[in-house]
Design a protein around this motif. Structure first.
Motif, PDB file in Angstrom:
ATOM      1  N   GLY A  67      -1.174  -4.599  -1.365  1.00 55.11           N
ATOM      2  CA  GLY A  67      -0.542  -5.176  -2.547  1.00 55.11           C
ATOM      3  C   GLY A  67      -1.545  -5.438  -3.654  1.00 55.11           C
ATOM      4  O   GLY A  67      -1.265  -5.203  -4.838  1.00 55.11           O
ATOM      5  N   MET A  68      -2.740  -5.904  -3.276  1.00 55.41           N
ATOM      6  CA  MET A  68      -3.783  -6.170  -4.261  1.00 55.41           C
ATOM      7  C   MET A  68      -4.247  -4.875  -4.928  1.00 55.41           C
ATOM      8  O   MET A  68      -4.468  -4.836  -6.143  1.00 55.41           O
ATOM      9  CB  MET A  68      -4.964  -6.869  -3.587  1.00 55.41           C
ATOM     10  CG  MET A  68      -5.988  -7.442  -4.539  1.00 55.41           C
ATOM     11  SD  MET A  68      -5.348  -8.780  -5.572  1.00 55.41           S
ATOM     12  CE  MET A  68      -5.128 -10.074  -4.352  1.00 55.41           C
ATOM     13  N   VAL A  69      -4.378  -3.806  -4.144  1.00 53.69           N
ATOM     14  CA  VAL A  69      -4.792  -2.508  -4.706  1.00 53.69           C
ATOM     15  C   VAL A  69      -3.749  -2.002  -5.695  1.00 53.69           C
ATOM     16  O   VAL A  69      -4.088  -1.572  -6.814  1.00 53.69           O
ATOM     17  CB  VAL A  69      -5.005  -1.475  -3.580  1.00 53.69           C
ATOM     18  CG1 VAL A  69      -5.213  -0.078  -4.168  1.00 53.69           C
ATOM     19  CG2 VAL A  69      -6.204  -1.852  -2.731  1.00 53.69           C
ATOM     20  N   PHE A  70      -2.466  -2.065  -5.315  1.00 61.20           N
ATOM     21  CA  PHE A  70      -1.400  -1.594  -6.202  1.00 61.20           C
ATOM     22  C   PHE A  70      -1.293  -2.454  -7.454  1.00 61.20           C
ATOM     23  O   PHE A  70      -1.007  -1.956  -8.548  1.00 61.20           O
ATOM     24  CB  PHE A  70      -0.060  -1.570  -5.463  1.00 61.20           C
ATOM     25  CG  PHE A  70       0.051  -0.464  -4.447  1.00 61.20           C
ATOM     26  CD1 PHE A  70      -0.159   0.857  -4.807  1.00 61.20           C
ATOM     27  CD2 PHE A  70       0.353  -0.737  -3.119  1.00 61.20           C
ATOM     28  CE1 PHE A  70      -0.066   1.890  -3.879  1.00 61.20           C
ATOM     29  CE2 PHE A  70       0.441   0.273  -2.174  1.00 61.20           C
ATOM     30  CZ  PHE A  70       0.236   1.590  -2.561  1.00 61.20           C
ATOM     31  N   LEU A  71      -1.520  -3.765  -7.292  1.00 62.94           N
ATOM     32  CA  LEU A  71      -1.464  -4.666  -8.437  1.00 62.94           C
ATOM     33  C   LEU A  71      -2.549  -4.321  -9.455  1.00 62.94           C
ATOM     34  O   LEU A  71      -2.281  -4.217 -10.660  1.00 62.94           O
ATOM     35  CB  LEU A  71      -1.627  -6.115  -7.970  1.00 62.94           C
ATOM     36  CG  LEU A  71      -1.672  -7.191  -9.070  1.00 62.94           C
ATOM     37  CD1 LEU A  71      -0.347  -7.245  -9.811  1.00 62.94           C
ATOM     38  CD2 LEU A  71      -1.994  -8.557  -8.455  1.00 62.94           C
ATOM     39  N   ILE A  72      -3.774  -4.133  -8.978  1.00 62.25           N
ATOM     40  CA  ILE A  72      -4.889  -3.818  -9.871  1.00 62.25           C
ATOM     41  C   ILE A  72      -4.716  -2.425 -10.477  1.00 62.25           C
ATOM     42  O   ILE A  72      -4.977  -2.210 -11.667  1.00 62.25           O
ATOM     43  CB  ILE A  72      -6.225  -3.918  -9.114  1.00 62.25           C
ATOM     44  CG1 ILE A  72      -6.489  -5.376  -8.707  1.00 62.25           C
ATOM     45  CG2 ILE A  72      -7.382  -3.396  -9.966  1.00 62.25           C
ATOM     46  CD1 ILE A  72      -7.679  -5.566  -7.794  1.00 62.25           C
ATOM     47  N   ALA A  73      -4.245  -1.471  -9.676  1.00 66.96           N
ATOM     48  CA  ALA A  73      -4.062  -0.107 -10.173  1.00 66.96           C
ATOM     49  C   ALA A  73      -2.944  -0.025 -11.207  1.00 66.96           C
ATOM     50  O   ALA A  73      -3.021   0.758 -12.157  1.00 66.96           O
ATOM     51  CB  ALA A  73      -3.764   0.840  -9.010  1.00 66.96           C
ATOM     52  N   GLY A  74      -1.909  -0.853 -11.033  1.00 63.94           N
ATOM     53  CA  GLY A  74      -0.745  -0.780 -11.916  1.00 63.94           C
ATOM     54  C   GLY A  74      -0.841  -1.581 -13.185  1.00 63.94           C
ATOM     55  O   GLY A  74      -0.031  -1.400 -14.100  1.00 63.94           O
ATOM     56  N   GLN A  75      -1.815  -2.492 -13.282  1.00 61.86           N
ATOM     57  CA  GLN A  75      -1.955  -3.335 -14.475  1.00 61.86           C
ATOM     58  C   GLN A  75      -3.211  -2.948 -15.251  1.00 61.86           C
ATOM     59  O   GLN A  75      -4.329  -3.135 -14.775  1.00 61.86           O
ATOM     60  CB  GLN A  75      -2.038  -4.810 -14.052  1.00 61.86           C
ATOM     61  CG  GLN A  75      -0.798  -5.332 -13.358  1.00 61.86           C
ATOM     62  CD  GLN A  75       0.398  -5.426 -14.298  1.00 61.86           C
ATOM     63  OE1 GLN A  75       0.277  -5.900 -15.424  1.00 61.86           O
ATOM     64  NE2 GLN A  75       1.554  -4.982 -13.831  1.00 61.86           N
ATOM     65  N   LYS A  76      -3.028  -2.399 -16.446  1.00 59.23           N
ATOM     66  CA  LYS A  76      -4.180  -1.969 -17.249  1.00 59.23           C
ATOM     67  C   LYS A  76      -5.095  -3.135 -17.603  1.00 59.23           C
ATOM     68  O   LYS A  76      -6.301  -2.956 -17.786  1.00 59.23           O
ATOM     69  CB  LYS A  76      -3.693  -1.279 -18.524  1.00 59.23           C
ATOM     70  CG  LYS A  76      -3.051   0.075 -18.274  1.00 59.23           C
ATOM     71  CD  LYS A  76      -2.697   0.769 -19.577  1.00 59.23           C
ATOM     72  CE  LYS A  76      -2.092   2.150 -19.316  1.00 59.23           C
ATOM     73  NZ  LYS A  76      -1.740   2.851 -20.577  1.00 59.23           N
ATOM     74  N   SER A  77      -4.537  -4.333 -17.708  1.00 59.14           N
ATOM     75  CA  SER A  77      -5.355  -5.497 -18.047  1.00 59.14           C
ATOM     76  C   SER A  77      -6.353  -5.840 -16.936  1.00 59.14           C
ATOM     77  O   SER A  77      -7.321  -6.565 -17.174  1.00 59.14           O
ATOM     78  CB  SER A  77      -4.451  -6.714 -18.304  1.00 59.14           C
ATOM     79  OG  SER A  77      -3.680  -7.026 -17.143  1.00 59.14           O
TER      80      SER A  77
END
Length: 318
Positions: A43-53
């Protein structure tokens, strides 16, 4: 239980010694923690990958840690769960699979240190050279640091296992829940002094470089905070560095517990349990610590949750 078959390709794992009454509770414990580790880190990987910020050096370097946690636990825990449900006599593993597991286990442990060293460097640049941060921590630097963290670990672990794989074997019993280098070279009746020496040098160099670099980094950060006396800088340093330092100390203390218990053969069962907890405890805490401490991660997660709630209301209006 030892079999003196020469260079047997089939080995027997001791597994985790658990009485029958505690078998299923222990199985559920490791299964639940494994699911938590995988869900939270993925979930952390997808969160970081999906948010440009969140496409910043600190979070991109943290992705290395989450990948490593996913990798390390996927190698050991599923096999452990299967072995818990098997009879001790059925806990067999091929020598090739054992070698892969040992290589992966040591890579996971080594990379945990090297990745946190690169993250310490990132924090040092952010606090001590904030005006040059974007220049120093460019995409090229992030790639270089990530490749170095994995490359150094893979290189030294390859030598570690290479020295073991050259040995002939006269035993087949692995006295451990999973394969590691020490368990494998103990299968040999040859002289293993070279293995012991390299293993000792490798461990000492890793620990000294890891603790030394992190300590030096935080000494310099502390010195900068004390000399500037800026409340904004000090607040930023405490918020970002406390997260990294907490993760590092959890990993370090877990590793030291294994090393210390190695010196007390009477507590071998506790050492084996500590080795397993070294995989699942830091891996399950890392996303929680970063998620709670890092404002940007919390905001990104809340933003996703709010969007999902809005979409659900549109799909299912009252």
């Amino acid at each position: 239980m030892e079999n003196l078959t020469y260079n047997s390709i089939i080995l027997q794992l001791e597994g985790l010694k658990v009485s029958e009454e505690f078998l299923y509770p222990v199985f559920l414990f490791f299964l639940i923690f494994y699911i938590i580790v995988m869900v939270m880190n993925c979930g952390m990987v997808f969160l970081i990958a999906g948010q440009k910020s969140l496409h910043e050096p600190m979070y991109l370097l943290f992705c290395n840690l989450t990948f490593n946690d996913i990798f390390g636990n996927s190698i050991t825990v599923p096999r452990l769960l299967l072995d818990l449900l098997r009879l001790p006599s059925e806990r067999t593993i091929s020598y090739a699979e054992c070698a892969v597991q040992a290589f992966s286990t040591h890579t996971y442990a080594t990379t945990s240190h090297t990745i946190l060293m690169t993250m310490a460097f990132d924090r040092y640049v952010a606090i001590c050279n904030p005006l040059r941060y974007t220049t120093i921590m460019s995409n090229k630097m992030v790639i270089t640091l990530s490749a170095s963290a994995w490359g150094v670990a893979l290189f030294f672990v390859a030598i570690l296992l290479g020295l073991t794989l050259r040995l002939n074997r006269c035993r087949t019993f692995i006295s451990n829940p999973f394969c590691d280098n020490a368990s494998m070279f103990k299968l040999s009746c040859e002289d293993v002094s070279v293995n012991n020496l390299y293993g000792l040098i490798f461990t000492v160099l890793l620990m000294v470089s890891s603790m030394g670099s992190v300590a030096l980094t935080y000494i310099k950060i502390t010195a900068v905070c004390l000399t500037t006396k800026s409340k904004t800088l000090n607040s930023r340093a405490i918020k970002t560095c406390s997260t990294h330092l907490t993760v590092y100390l959890i990993m370090l203390l877990s590793g030291f517990a294994i090393v210390i218990l190695h010196r007390f053969p009477a507590y071998s069962d506790y050492r084996k349990l500590a080795a397993l907890l070294f995989h699942i405890i830091p891996s399950s805490l890392n996303p929680v610590i970063y998620g709670l401490q890092c404002t940007e991660l919390r905001h990104a997660l809340m933003q996703i949750l709010c969007i999902k709630k809005i979409n659900q209301r549109k799909m299912f209006p009252n």
